[in-house]
Write a protein that holds these residues in place. Sequence first.
Motif, short mmCIF file in Angstrom:
data_model
loop_
_atom_site.label_atom_id
_atom_site.label_comp_id
_atom_site.label_asym_id
_atom_site.label_seq_id
_atom_site.Cartn_x
_atom_site.Cartn_y
_atom_site.Cartn_z
N HIS A 315 0.85 -1.20 0.00
CA HIS A 315 0.00 0.00 0.00
C HIS A 315 0.88 1.25 0.00
O HIS A 315 1.85 1.33 0.76
CB HIS A 315 -0.90 0.00 1.23
N ARG A 317 2.70 4.48 0.90
CA ARG A 317 2.86 5.08 2.22
C ARG A 317 3.18 6.56 2.20
O ARG A 317 3.32 7.19 3.26
CB ARG A 317 3.92 4.34 3.03
N ARG A 320 5.20 8.73 4.89
CA ARG A 320 5.37 8.00 6.15
C ARG A 320 6.59 7.07 6.07
O ARG A 320 6.95 6.55 5.01
CB ARG A 320 4.13 7.15 6.46
N SER A 324 6.31 3.36 10.45
CA SER A 324 4.93 3.83 10.64
C SER A 324 3.95 3.03 9.80
O SER A 324 2.84 2.70 10.24
CB SER A 324 4.84 5.32 10.28
N GLN A 325 4.36 2.73 8.57
CA GLN A 325 3.51 1.94 7.67
C GLN A 325 3.22 0.55 8.26
O GLN A 325 2.07 0.11 8.31
CB GLN A 325 4.21 1.78 6.32
N SER A 328 0.96 0.88 11.49
CA SER A 328 -0.44 1.25 11.29
C SER A 328 -1.21 0.17 10.54
O SER A 328 -2.39 -0.07 10.81
CB SER A 328 -0.53 2.58 10.54
N ARG A 329 -0.59 -0.51 9.58
CA ARG A 329 -1.33 -1.46 8.74
C ARG A 329 -1.22 -2.90 9.23
O ARG A 329 -2.11 -3.70 8.96
CB ARG A 329 -0.86 -1.36 7.30
#
Length: 438
Positions: A315, A317, A320, A324-325, A328-329
């Motif tokens: 996905h 990012r 970011r 962080s990616q 969060s995912r």
Amino acid sequence: MTPPTPQVLIIGAGPAGLMAAEVLSGAGVAVDVFDAMPSVGRKFLLAGKGGLNLTHSEPLPAFIGRYGAQTDTVANWLGDFGPDATREWAAGLGVETFVGTSGRVFPAEMKAAPLLRAWLQRLRHPSAGGAPVRFHMRHRWVGWQAEKTMNSVAASASPSSAGGLFCFESPVGEVNVQPRVAVLALGGASWPRLGSDGTWMPWLQQMGADVAPLQPANCGFDAAGRAGDGWTPFFSERFAGQPLKNVSITFTNHAGQRFERRGEFVLTATGVEGSLIYAASAALRDEIARAGSATFTLNLLPGRTAADVHAAVAHPRGSRSLSSQLKSRLGLAPVHTALLHELLRVEQLKDAAALAQAIQALPITLRAPRPVAEAISTAGGVRLSALTEDLELRTAPGLFCAGEMLDWEAPTGGYLLTACLASGVRAARGVLRRLEHG
């Protein structure tokens, strides 16, 4: 002061030695227990400091299967005293037990000290017909002597069938004891500051016993790292002690035997340790001995599908960071991302397919087990082929062995303690047969 002449001498006041003493005491046999430490059960107490794992509640066939190459022999011991008997024994000491969520069995109070206090009370003050057990602490066995000295005590004028004259260093000087029968329950060489240091090995070899070298069991390992020289200083300093929870590892050895389990372990300054690693430690240790290294794969997200992980990694990012990616995912913590950075090349981190694959199958190469002194237990010791079914040395009639000093191993989870207790029962019953038949 010279100790009284023992009918049966037990050296080692750990679980195996104490259980042998209990069986013999209950049969009315006079027993003297000698130990180098100031008090009994030192390793037993430390092992139970965070919660004493007495045994395991899984069905007996599965329980017996935890003992690897020595399954058949240990199964015989467990026929005398198995996991159910362990719980009944604790109940007889006034210690209630419960089954934890993992199937492990613990005392209701979790601690080892209350159980040990009740046990010692019963050994020193047995019920009617029993013989009180006498304890001699700070008596370090230093081998056999051929002749008696001034401080000697002898069971008879004839040489002992239990190996000869046992020599001890004690606070009152040298003490020599010649029992009719002896049980050695000296432990392996893990946690030597608690009393088990393996110094007994050459003495038993002199008696003709076949003794396998002691090796670490239920141990941690040094990791090779990406460059083969261990973790980087940054990673070691920042993440040593960090747990990896709800992960799984897979390892297949050279013979195609596969280990796969879910759980948790801990990153250390030099590598890895913890329950999930301990469960695979025998296979990993043996592979390192054979090939110089062993590689297992780590799945950081065993509950997610490969397609799900790939979609999250691929996905966009934007601005970011990768950390962080992934957080969060996928819910990956900083320690997870740091481990990926530690072991993957830059191009792998930038490639969505390669990164997704690594998240669920990250190769971790180990180059050496940690030293024996750091291990929870040891493998190696007196080979079971050197003993009769009663755990009597074939080359020294009247001399019995029990506990961790024998060549068997088991994972943590109550398997170690239960089999140690069972071996003490087996040896004690052998002693009773030896005393009965001369």
